[in-house]
Enzyme design. Sequence first.
Site, PDB file in Angstrom:
ATOM      1  N   SER A 112       0.934  -1.135   0.153  1.00  0.00           N
ATOM      2  CA  SER A 112       0.190  -0.007  -0.029  1.00  0.00           C
ATOM      3  C   SER A 112       0.870   1.331  -0.036  1.00  0.00           C
ATOM      4  CB  SER A 112      -1.078  -0.044   1.173  1.00  0.00           C
ATOM      5  OG  SER A 112      -0.202  -0.060   2.331  1.00  0.00           O
ATOM      6  N   GLU A 137       6.893  -5.830 -12.275  1.00  0.00           N
ATOM      7  CA  GLU A 137       6.617  -4.902 -13.214  1.00  0.00           C
ATOM      8  C   GLU A 137       6.182  -3.821 -12.264  1.00  0.00           C
ATOM      9  OE1 GLU A 137       4.983  -7.920 -13.257  1.00  0.00           O
ATOM     10  OE2 GLU A 137       6.484  -8.716 -14.845  1.00  0.00           O
TER      11      GLU A 137
END
EC number: 3.5.4.13
Length: 188
Positions: A112, A137
């Site tokens: 987060s 990625e």
Amino acid sequence: MPIKSDKWIRRMAESHQLIYPFEPKQVRETPSGKVISYGTSSYGYDVRCADEFKIFTNINASIVDPKNFDPNGFIDLKANVCIIPPNSFVLARTVEYFKIPRNILTICLGKSTYARCGIIVNVTPLEPEWEGHVTLEFSNTTNLPAKIYANEGVAQMLFLESDEVCDISYKDRGGKYQGQKGVTLPVA
């Protein structure tokens, strides 16, 4: 598919090299100061990003084609910090090497801390009997440059146990990313 606990993760890391190198607790601070957390959590493992990056660039006028990938679309960088250009992406890899058991599927979710900054981490599931460094990625969804830190937490791995063992594992079918080391580009 029940999720595996910190006890199982520690046991498997020690006895079956599920994760190497392995951090048995959650690390939030190192001798050099506060870091984005990594290591074992209640029901997962927070992985670190290594200091190897491939930054996407369009300076070579490449077309992104997953069946015929042009490696000239990336600039290599080895550093403790990587700046992702606005609305672009970077490939990296985990510090940790994984060996997934035959009855386990591993899902990766972004942290987060990065998501709240518009930085999305994407990783496909780690399939039964896959092993290697995980290629990460990172997408910068903002109109501003974004920073990611090497050797700090970037994503969490969740380990799910199947109710039965699969007939054919990733290793059995000769998966093209089996045993990958370093940042691995797409292979058709």
